[in-house]
Scaffold this motif. Sequence first.
Motif, PDB file in Angstrom:
ATOM      1  N   ALA A  77    -105.165  36.854 -50.977  1.00 34.70           N
ATOM      2  CA  ALA A  77    -104.591  38.158 -51.317  1.00 34.70           C
ATOM      3  C   ALA A  77    -103.994  38.824 -50.097  1.00 34.70           C
ATOM      4  O   ALA A  77    -103.138  39.692 -50.205  1.00 34.70           O
ATOM      5  N   GLY A  78    -104.457  38.403 -48.901  1.00 38.84           N
ATOM      6  CA  GLY A  78    -103.928  38.963 -47.675  1.00 38.84           C
ATOM      7  C   GLY A  78    -102.842  38.124 -47.054  1.00 38.84           C
ATOM      8  O   GLY A  78    -102.439  38.364 -45.918  1.00 38.84           O
ATOM      9  N   CYS A  79    -102.344  37.120 -47.770  1.00 38.83           N
ATOM     10  CA  CYS A  79    -101.284  36.275 -47.234  1.00 38.83           C
ATOM     11  C   CYS A  79     -99.927  36.926 -47.476  1.00 38.83           C
ATOM     12  O   CYS A  79     -99.719  37.640 -48.453  1.00 38.83           O
ATOM     13  N   ALA A  80     -99.004  36.658 -46.557  1.00 39.37           N
ATOM     14  CA  ALA A  80     -97.644  37.178 -46.679  1.00 39.37           C
ATOM     15  C   ALA A  80     -96.692  36.140 -46.124  1.00 39.37           C
ATOM     16  O   ALA A  80     -97.076  35.277 -45.338  1.00 39.37           O
ATOM     17  N   VAL A  81     -95.446  36.245 -46.518  1.00 39.65           N
ATOM     18  CA  VAL A  81     -94.424  35.335 -46.008  1.00 39.65           C
ATOM     19  C   VAL A  81     -93.906  35.879 -44.685  1.00 39.65           C
ATOM     20  O   VAL A  81     -93.481  37.028 -44.610  1.00 39.65           O
ATOM     21  N   ASN A  82     -93.970  35.059 -43.654  1.00 39.24           N
ATOM     22  CA  ASN A  82     -93.445  35.465 -42.359  1.00 39.24           C
ATOM     23  C   ASN A  82     -91.930  35.615 -42.469  1.00 39.24           C
ATOM     24  O   ASN A  82     -91.247  34.663 -42.876  1.00 39.24           O
ATOM     25  N   PRO A  83     -91.377  36.790 -42.128  1.00 44.32           N
ATOM     26  CA  PRO A  83     -89.939  37.005 -42.321  1.00 44.32           C
ATOM     27  C   PRO A  83     -89.068  36.113 -41.447  1.00 44.32           C
ATOM     28  O   PRO A  83     -87.888  35.902 -41.760  1.00 44.32           O
ATOM     29  N   VAL A  84     -89.625  35.582 -40.356  1.00 43.19           N
ATOM     30  CA  VAL A  84     -88.849  34.729 -39.447  1.00 43.19           C
ATOM     31  C   VAL A  84     -88.925  33.269 -39.868  1.00 43.19           C
ATOM     32  O   VAL A  84     -87.914  32.582 -39.993  1.00 43.19           O
ATOM     33  N   THR A  85     -90.154  32.786 -40.095  1.00 40.63           N
ATOM     34  CA  THR A  85     -90.323  31.364 -40.388  1.00 40.63           C
ATOM     35  C   THR A  85     -90.208  31.034 -41.866  1.00 40.63           C
ATOM     36  O   THR A  85     -89.950  29.880 -42.232  1.00 40.63           O
ATOM     37  N   GLY A  86     -90.425  32.040 -42.732  1.00 41.53           N
ATOM     38  CA  GLY A  86     -90.422  31.788 -44.165  1.00 41.53           C
ATOM     39  C   GLY A  86     -91.687  31.145 -44.667  1.00 41.53           C
ATOM     40  O   GLY A  86     -91.790  30.813 -45.850  1.00 41.53           O
ATOM     41  N   GLN A  87     -92.673  30.968 -43.797  1.00 39.22           N
ATOM     42  CA  GLN A  87     -93.926  30.340 -44.170  1.00 39.22           C
ATOM     43  C   GLN A  87     -94.982  31.383 -44.496  1.00 39.22           C
ATOM     44  O   GLN A  87     -94.952  32.500 -43.977  1.00 39.22           O
ATOM     45  N   GLN A  96     -98.520  33.178 -44.259  1.00 39.08           N
ATOM     46  CA  GLN A  96     -99.512  33.354 -43.205  1.00 39.08           C
ATOM     47  C   GLN A  96    -100.491  34.449 -43.606  1.00 39.08           C
ATOM     48  O   GLN A  96    -100.163  35.335 -44.403  1.00 39.08           O
ATOM     49  N   LEU A  97    -101.681  34.367 -43.061  1.00 40.29           N
ATOM     50  CA  LEU A  97    -102.663  35.411 -43.313  1.00 40.29           C
ATOM     51  C   LEU A  97    -102.206  36.698 -42.643  1.00 40.29           C
ATOM     52  O   LEU A  97    -101.942  36.723 -41.444  1.00 40.29           O
ATOM     53  N   MET A  98    -102.100  37.777 -43.408  1.00 40.95           N
ATOM     54  CA  MET A  98    -101.619  39.044 -42.877  1.00 40.95           C
ATOM     55  C   MET A  98    -102.305  40.178 -43.637  1.00 40.95           C
ATOM     56  O   MET A  98    -102.019  40.400 -44.812  1.00 40.95           O
ATOM     57  N   LEU A  99    -103.225  40.859 -42.972  1.00 41.79           N
ATOM     58  CA  LEU A  99    -103.979  41.938 -43.618  1.00 41.79           C
ATOM     59  C   LEU A  99    -103.388  43.310 -43.330  1.00 41.79           C
ATOM     60  O   LEU A  99    -103.993  44.322 -43.643  1.00 41.79           O
ATOM     61  N   VAL A 100    -102.211  43.336 -42.726  1.00 41.99           N
ATOM     62  CA  VAL A 100    -101.522  44.593 -42.432  1.00 41.99           C
ATOM     63  C   VAL A 100    -100.187  44.565 -43.164  1.00 41.99           C
ATOM     64  O   VAL A 100     -99.358  43.693 -42.919  1.00 41.99           O
ATOM     65  N   ASN A 105     -90.128  48.996 -17.902  1.00 40.50           N
ATOM     66  CA  ASN A 105     -90.711  48.397 -19.102  1.00 40.50           C
ATOM     67  C   ASN A 105     -89.854  48.736 -20.312  1.00 40.50           C
ATOM     68  O   ASN A 105     -89.062  49.690 -20.306  1.00 40.50           O
ATOM     69  N   ALA A 106     -90.010  47.925 -21.336  1.00 41.39           N
ATOM     70  CA  ALA A 106     -89.507  48.220 -22.677  1.00 41.39           C
ATOM     71  C   ALA A 106     -90.604  47.791 -23.628  1.00 41.39           C
ATOM     72  O   ALA A 106     -91.374  46.878 -23.322  1.00 41.39           O
ATOM     73  N   TYR A 107     -90.712  48.450 -24.767  1.00 42.00           N
ATOM     74  CA  TYR A 107     -91.795  48.120 -25.690  1.00 42.00           C
ATOM     75  C   TYR A 107     -91.402  48.485 -27.111  1.00 42.00           C
ATOM     76  O   TYR A 107     -90.453  49.257 -27.338  1.00 42.00           O
ATOM     77  N   ALA A 108     -92.147  47.904 -28.036  1.00 34.94           N
ATOM     78  CA  ALA A 108     -91.891  48.143 -29.455  1.00 34.94           C
ATOM     79  C   ALA A 108     -93.197  48.435 -30.173  1.00 34.94           C
ATOM     80  O   ALA A 108     -94.236  47.859 -29.853  1.00 34.94           O
ATOM     81  N   PHE A 109     -93.124  49.321 -31.140  1.00 33.80           N
ATOM     82  CA  PHE A 109     -94.233  49.541 -32.060  1.00 33.80           C
ATOM     83  C   PHE A 109     -93.927  48.802 -33.359  1.00 33.80           C
ATOM     84  O   PHE A 109     -92.764  48.523 -33.668  1.00 33.80           O
ATOM     85  N   PRO A 110     -94.950  48.484 -34.146  1.00 38.61           N
ATOM     86  CA  PRO A 110     -94.746  47.567 -35.273  1.00 38.61           C
ATOM     87  C   PRO A 110     -93.832  48.081 -36.370  1.00 38.61           C
ATOM     88  O   PRO A 110     -93.294  47.289 -37.145  1.00 38.61           O
ATOM     89  N   ASN A 120     -89.871  41.740 -35.652  1.00 39.39           N
ATOM     90  CA  ASN A 120     -89.501  40.880 -36.759  1.00 39.39           C
ATOM     91  C   ASN A 120     -90.501  39.757 -36.984  1.00 39.39           C
ATOM     92  O   ASN A 120     -90.758  39.369 -38.132  1.00 39.39           O
ATOM     93  N   ALA A 121     -91.093  39.239 -35.916  1.00 36.32           N
ATOM     94  CA  ALA A 121     -92.122  38.207 -36.058  1.00 36.32           C
ATOM     95  C   ALA A 121     -93.491  38.802 -36.385  1.00 36.32           C
ATOM     96  O   ALA A 121     -94.453  38.063 -36.576  1.00 36.32           O
ATOM     97  N   ARG A 122     -93.570  40.139 -36.413  1.00 36.65           N
ATOM     98  CA  ARG A 122     -94.789  40.874 -36.780  1.00 36.65           C
ATOM     99  C   ARG A 122     -95.949  40.527 -35.848  1.00 36.65           C
ATOM    100  O   ARG A 122     -97.093  40.359 -36.281  1.00 36.65           O
ATOM    101  N   HIS A 123     -95.666  40.472 -34.558  1.00 35.15           N
ATOM    102  CA  HIS A 123     -96.688  40.058 -33.602  1.00 35.15           C
ATOM    103  C   HIS A 123     -97.857  41.028 -33.523  1.00 35.15           C
ATOM    104  O   HIS A 123     -99.019  40.608 -33.443  1.00 35.15           O
TER     105      HIS A 123
END
Length: 448
Positions: free
Chosen positions: A34-44, A46-50, A112-117, A149-152
């Motif tokens: 139920a916590g799986c999602a499709v990775n937008p980059v790889t299309g595979q 993956q477990l993703m609880l966020v 520095n440069a940075y990103a929030f999710p 985009n890779a949801r790191h």
Amino acid sequence: MTSIWQTAALEAETPLSRRRFIQLAALSAAGLAAGCAVNPVTGQSQLMLVSEDQEIAIDRQNSPHQFSADYGVCQDAALNRYLQQTGQRLAAQTHRPRMPYRFNCVNATYANAYAFPGGSIAATRGILLTLDNEAELASLLGHELGHVNARHTAQQMTQGTLVQALVSGLSAVAGTQGQPAGQLAGQLGMLGAGALLASYSRDNEREADALGLRYMTAAGYGADGFVSLMDKLRAMNRHNPGAIELMFATHPMSDERYQTAVAQVRGPYAAARRQPVFRERYLDHTAGLRRMRGAIEAMQKADSLMAKKRYANAAHSLQAALRKAPDDYAALAMMAKCQMALHRPAEALRYAELARQAYPQEAQARYLAGFARLKQKQYEGALADFNAYARLLPGNPNTSFFQGLSLEGMQRRSEAARAYARYLKAGGRGDRAQYAYNRLVQWGYVKK
């Protein structure tokens, strides 16, 4: 509700049958699925609880505090428009083009440069000052877009959630790296720059590099800009490591990353080397920033000296910066911190007030002023400053503690008790939490 594994624990006194074990494993697998999602980059899958909505909510909760720790979004509206336009040109080429991306310059002088999710991306004045063309800027922003985009960050939070069993919740973004003056910020009850940033793995960095190169060339920029950016960062690490310490702490650099970029640019992206780098356009849009080079370099030196607790020397460097840029908010706020560290609260208050006048919409100066007033037992003024800070930037639990101290100094005990209770409820810890708890006990609000 009792979990399946809690149910299993209740059955622990008797051996599990093979059928019962399979039932529990199947139920657990269903929960994970139920916590799986499709990775937008790889299309595979993956477990993703966020979820994406949670990524955006986390961003909106935390990015304002990070920006304030970096002395706020740069007041140069034209420069911010330029970053926004460049960033949106890249965002259109990404795997998640519909995310609510925002691109800003922040006033911090470390590189520095940075990103929030959720898509908030920032570059410091320090890093922008090192770049020579728009292709390098596109490489910098493209790399950060790669992380989004890779949801790191979401991946890190999912892994942390599994390990910690949701103990910490979703409110804190991974990573606790601080700026050179972060220790001092912590003593003042403030967030140090970088405290809310994710610290990426080397695999994360490799993927963000690959995506950044893909996005910037797809947007029409010359691929050589990506390699020249990496060259600059490596050179800075050799010659001025203090200015780039946080960037490499959150974005681990390696010769392997550099060599991979060179190979990619000479190989699959060779045709994109003919695309323009837009040097003149970058120099035109950053002319005002480059005129401040002397002041920014003096602030970088002060940052390094403050990290070494050489506050008198840091104050001397900040004076040099202020002679070149007397109304610079970051320099004034840094000087206020420096004066606090030198136990000169009256001088700290003077610089905090100057910072407030220079940038009324930014919260940090209010906090510094409140802290300086507390040290001088100006409790009513301190309370006004902390209240103003809370209105501008809600969410820092330490604000409640210092509001409580101010109210206690004004002999408004019941209001102070409520403030201390808010602080403890928000998760306050350490010496401040002990002080607040002891006061509640002494005043009869809590029984041991």
